[in-house]
Design an enzyme around this catalytic site. Structure first.
Site, short mmCIF file in Angstrom:
data_model
loop_
_atom_site.label_atom_id
_atom_site.label_comp_id
_atom_site.label_asym_id
_atom_site.label_seq_id
_atom_site.Cartn_x
_atom_site.Cartn_y
_atom_site.Cartn_z
N TYR B 100 -16.46 22.83 45.04
CA TYR B 100 -15.96 22.70 46.41
C TYR B 100 -15.44 24.05 46.89
O TYR B 100 -14.81 24.78 46.11
CB TYR B 100 -14.77 21.73 46.47
N TYR B 139 -18.96 17.56 38.09
CA TYR B 139 -18.07 18.66 37.70
C TYR B 139 -17.00 18.18 36.74
O TYR B 139 -16.62 17.01 36.75
CB TYR B 139 -17.44 19.32 38.94
N ARG B 149 -16.57 14.28 36.49
CA ARG B 149 -16.79 13.36 37.59
C ARG B 149 -18.28 13.22 37.85
O ARG B 149 -18.98 14.22 37.95
CB ARG B 149 -16.15 13.88 38.90
N HIS B 152 -20.83 12.62 43.52
CA HIS B 152 -20.36 11.66 44.53
C HIS B 152 -20.21 12.34 45.88
O HIS B 152 -20.02 13.55 45.97
CB HIS B 152 -19.03 11.03 44.11
N HIS B 154 -17.85 11.90 49.35
CA HIS B 154 -16.67 11.24 49.91
C HIS B 154 -16.98 10.75 51.32
O HIS B 154 -17.63 11.45 52.11
CB HIS B 154 -15.50 12.23 50.01
#
Lengths: 182, 228
Positions: B100, B139, B149, B152, B154
């Site tokens: 991110y 990640y 994780r 995905h 959000h």
């Protein structure tokens, strides 16, 4: 019967995605007494929560539910994150009280949703901008009953600056705020 | 009735395997109330709040981002099967390397100068949406040893009433990391498949982008028994 989509955490990475310039300045079409709702958000250990998304939705100064927006933004809605001290600040107008469908009176209040890492679902609640003795007939105040618990939802006026309402939110443990579900 | 259904699909606040819940989950039961007239309505996002280009996350940079291009389509309905119309959807995600562009993301994976990973749109009159993006990467995270994780995306939704407000995550079919992800596993079994997109090749772009479908259902604003 179809099932609703389950909730998941907002996670730690939302600042660039969800936050707006001046998201804490709540807009209305008309005028009203400008106030600031401010405070800090704490976890069960008393540590400040520095990565919460804090949202507000409220009636205007006449108690009317806002509709529409000023062009760029919807009326009545605020959105900020907490800072490294767990602090948030919303610059808005004093909401008026309003009536429910059965004629019940909702005291001056702001609907609040808190999202954060470690919260698998939003925490929703209502903060009251009036003292205990003036909110007794409010539907949520009646549902809570216990004045000690109800006090966790009452913002207190700053004695030096009556335009400032202070409301700290404890998510868990001693002084835990009341949260609601529909 | 509504209570049973909700309990069936939503995660609990306290899910000890997801460590951050231990200090943040409320310990007291929630107080059940009917939505106030305020909460039975919600913020109205004007049409020009979003730009059409904001539904395509692959055109943000000077050239195409790295990764597997995908088209994500779906519908947002309420519990009565009615479309949630002209309602704001915000999406955000890691890049194809699982990174991110956020100062607290310390994963040692490369940023992609052509990918911000942020999009928004309003649903159409049928409750439909369409997002063009790249598949996010998995990640690592520090919740537990060897924790990763699953990929995905959000989602943040407003619905037609503030009582419908929802933030969630969408996952990909067949991902082996789902089995070890406490955030996904916090959802009771009956709800888990509702968070997994389906392959939908025909909504992709032939030779260019894989298609996926992810429909979402929000509670009706009046799904609560009258009373308080």
């Amino acid at each position: 019967m179809a099932k609703p989509t389950p909730s998941q955490t907002v996670g730690p990475f939302f600042a660039r995605e969800l936050l707006w310039q001046d998201g804490g300045k709540v807009l209305f079409p008309g005028h009203g007494d400008r106030i600031t709702l401010t405070g800090r958000v704490f976890d069960g250990n008393g540590a400040p929560i520095f990565d919460a998304l804090f949202e507000t939705w409220q009636a205007d100064s006449g108690g009317k539910v806002p509709s529409g927006g000023d062009g760029a933004r919807p009326y009545g809605y605020g959105r900020v994150s907490t800072d490294t001290n767990g602090a948030y600040s919303i610059d808005t107008v004093m909401p008026g009280s309003f009536k429910g469908p059965a004629g019940e009176t909702y005291a001056p209040q702001i609907s609040v949703a808190i999202f954060a890492r470690g919260l698998l679902k939003a925490l929703q609640t209502r903060v009251f901008l009036a003292p205990l003795e003036e909110i007794k007939d409010d539907p949520l105040a009646r549902a809570i009953g216990d004045p000690e618990r109800l006090r966790t939802l009452i913002a207190t006026r700053d004695p030096r600056d009556p335009k400032i309402y202070r409301w700290d939110v404890r998510l868990r443990g001693a002084g835990e705020a009341v949260f609601i579900e529909y | 009735m509504a209570e049973t259904r909700l309990a069936d699909v939503h995660p609990p606040y306290l899910y000890p395997d997801y460590k951050s819940t231990r200090h943040r989950a409320p310990a007291q039961p929630l107080v059940r109330v009917a939505p106030s007239p305020l909460e039975a309505a919600g913020p109205a996002f004007p049409k020009h709040f979003v730009k059409e280009s904001e539904a395509d996350l692959t055109t943000w940079g000077k050239s195409a981002p790295l990764g597997e291009k995908m088209v994500l389509v779906g519908r947002v309905l309420d519990e009565g099967g009615r479309p949630v119309r002209r309602s704001l959807i915000e999406v955000w995600q890691a890049n194809a390397s699982g990174k991110y562009p956020h100062p607290v993301d310390d994963h040692e994976a490369p940023l992609d100068p052509n990918f911000l990973g942020k999009g928004q749109l309003l649903t159409d009159d049928e409750g439909r949406y369409r997002v063009v993006t790249v598949k996010p990467g998995a990640y690592p995270w520090q919740n537990h040893a060897f924790g990763w994780r699953p990929a995905h995306i959000h989602f943040s939704l407003f619905g037609n009433a503030y009582a419908q407000r929802l933030i969630t995550q969408m996952f990909f079919p067949g991902d082996p990391l789902l089995a070890i992800d406490p955030i996904f596993q916090s959802v009771p079994e009956a709800g888990r498949k509702l968070l997994i997109a389906d392959l939908d090749l025909e909504h992709g772009v032939e030779g260019v982008a894989l298609g996926y479908r992810f429909d979402m259902l929000l509670r009706g604003p009046h799904a609560t028994p009258m009373g308080v």
